[in-house]
Enzyme design. Structure first.
Site, mmCIF file in Angstrom:
data_model
loop_
_atom_site.group_PDB
_atom_site.id
_atom_site.type_symbol
_atom_site.label_atom_id
_atom_site.label_comp_id
_atom_site.label_asym_id
_atom_site.label_seq_id
_atom_site.Cartn_x
_atom_site.Cartn_y
_atom_site.Cartn_z
ATOM 1 N N HIS A 104 41.709 78.545 78.342
ATOM 2 C CA HIS A 104 42.467 78.082 79.498
ATOM 3 C C HIS A 104 42.576 79.225 80.494
ATOM 4 O O HIS A 104 42.707 80.392 80.110
ATOM 5 C CB HIS A 104 43.861 77.643 79.044
ATOM 6 N N VAL A 107 45.154 80.177 88.022
ATOM 7 C CA VAL A 107 45.658 81.060 89.084
ATOM 8 C C VAL A 107 46.305 80.165 90.129
ATOM 9 O O VAL A 107 45.758 79.129 90.498
ATOM 10 C CB VAL A 107 44.536 81.932 89.702
ATOM 11 N N HIS A 143 39.940 90.234 75.243
ATOM 12 C CA HIS A 143 41.049 91.079 75.691
ATOM 13 C C HIS A 143 40.566 92.280 76.495
ATOM 14 O O HIS A 143 41.271 92.729 77.404
ATOM 15 C CB HIS A 143 41.897 91.508 74.493
ATOM 16 N N GLY A 256 55.272 64.425 90.819
ATOM 17 C CA GLY A 256 54.470 63.273 91.207
ATOM 18 C C GLY A 256 52.994 63.586 91.318
ATOM 19 O O GLY A 256 52.273 62.965 92.084
ATOM 20 N N GLY A 257 52.543 64.558 90.543
ATOM 21 C CA GLY A 257 51.129 64.927 90.564
ATOM 22 C C GLY A 257 50.257 63.849 89.957
ATOM 23 O O GLY A 257 50.733 62.853 89.396
#
Length: 298
Positions: A104, A107, A143, A256-257
């Site tokens: 995942h 930004v 990482h 409300g997306g």
């Protein structure tokens, strides 16, 4: 504050990542542009039932409204009642091969406005890795890429955002991490706009280098029903986190997306079992003992 530049960066980032994923998949992603009745819209780019990615999506959205959603004001009540706009790129990739990890990345940029007052803005984002079968080489690689993204912004930044990620992507009801973490940040406005925007861009720009080499390294490993079964079981943890704890999912639904785009992050095949435990000494148990407990990978 240059909102147009932020939007241009996000749409360009979506295009670049989708192009790289299409090269790995060997097939195009669907493009679905949508409008939000309350204001704004977005573009969803997704694939389902692919050879490499069983389900994946890279979404851009730019939405706005007159009243801040509850999820956005819970920890900042002083912003209640303000006009707002939010934009960002969010992606989730669920590979078919259980030896390939889910990943995942997000930004985002948020502005809250009120007549007669300066706008309040901030950036947020991060990336994390959710393996089903752990490989130290992959965890270290991911990482290190996160560290490289943040190194120009101070040596302590990676460690701060890494610790934040470990705390955030944690299923409190299971007392268990979702995966091996990565980096996470929110409410980033402590320095000037240019600094915060540059940091956010660096995170977005480092995602492909962090993730795609792992897919290329693991995608041809042979697997069977046992591995697929464990993958489906562990995907249940992903669903639980996104629907119970994830602030982004809650914000999208409360504002409300577009539901299809918000829930695109959920994997296509999932299993739950009552009080299941891995066999002692198995590779499945190793995920719990060696990879899910937070540790330093850099």
């Amino acid at each position: 504050m240059d909102i147009a530049s932020v939007r241009d960066y996000f749409t360009g980032l979506q295009d670049r990542i989708v192009g790289e994923l299409e090269a790995v998949e060997g097939a195009p992603f669907l493009r679905d542009a949508w409008d939000r009745p309350q204001g704004g819209g977005g573009i969803s780019r997704l694939i389902e039932d692919g050879k490499v990615f069983e389900r994946g999506g890279v979404n851009f959205s730019h939405v706005m409204g007159e009243q801040m959603p509850i999820s956005a004001t819970a920890h900042r009540p002083e912003l209640a009642g303000r006009r707002w706009q939010a934009m960002g790129v969010s992606l989730v990739l669920h590979p078919r091969n259980p030896y390939c990890p889910t990943s995942h990345m997000n930004v985002r940029f948020f502005v809250a406005e009120k007549d007669g007052e300066e706008p309040v803005w901030w950036f947020g984002g991060g990336m994390d890795l959710t393996p089903y079968y752990g490989f130290e080489q992959d965890a270290e690689h991911f990482h290190r890429a996160c560290y490289s993204a943040l190194e120009p912004f101070g040596v302590a930044t990676y460690h701060h955002f890494k610790s934040w990620c470990d705390r955030y992507f944690f299923l409190k009801h299971r007392n268990e991490a979702r995966g091996i973490g990565g980096i996470f940040f929110d409410d980033l406005n402590q320095e000037d706009f240019e600094h915060c925007f540059a940091l956010t861009q660096s995170v977005g720009d480092h995602f492909s280098a962090a993730y795609l080499p792992i897919i290329q390294r693991r995608n041809d490993i042979t697997y069977g029903e046992r591995e697929r079964d464990f993958q489906a079981y562990r995907r249940g943890r992903y669903v639980e986190f996104n629907l119970v704890w994830d602030r982004g999912t809650l914000f999208g639904l409360q504002s409300g997306g577009r539901t299809e785009s918000i829930l695109m992050s959920l994997p296509p095949i999932v299993k739950w079992r009552y009080d299941w435990k891995p066999e002692p000494g198995s590779e499945e148990e190793k995920l719990y003992t060696d990879f899910l407990p937070p540790r330093d990978w850099v």
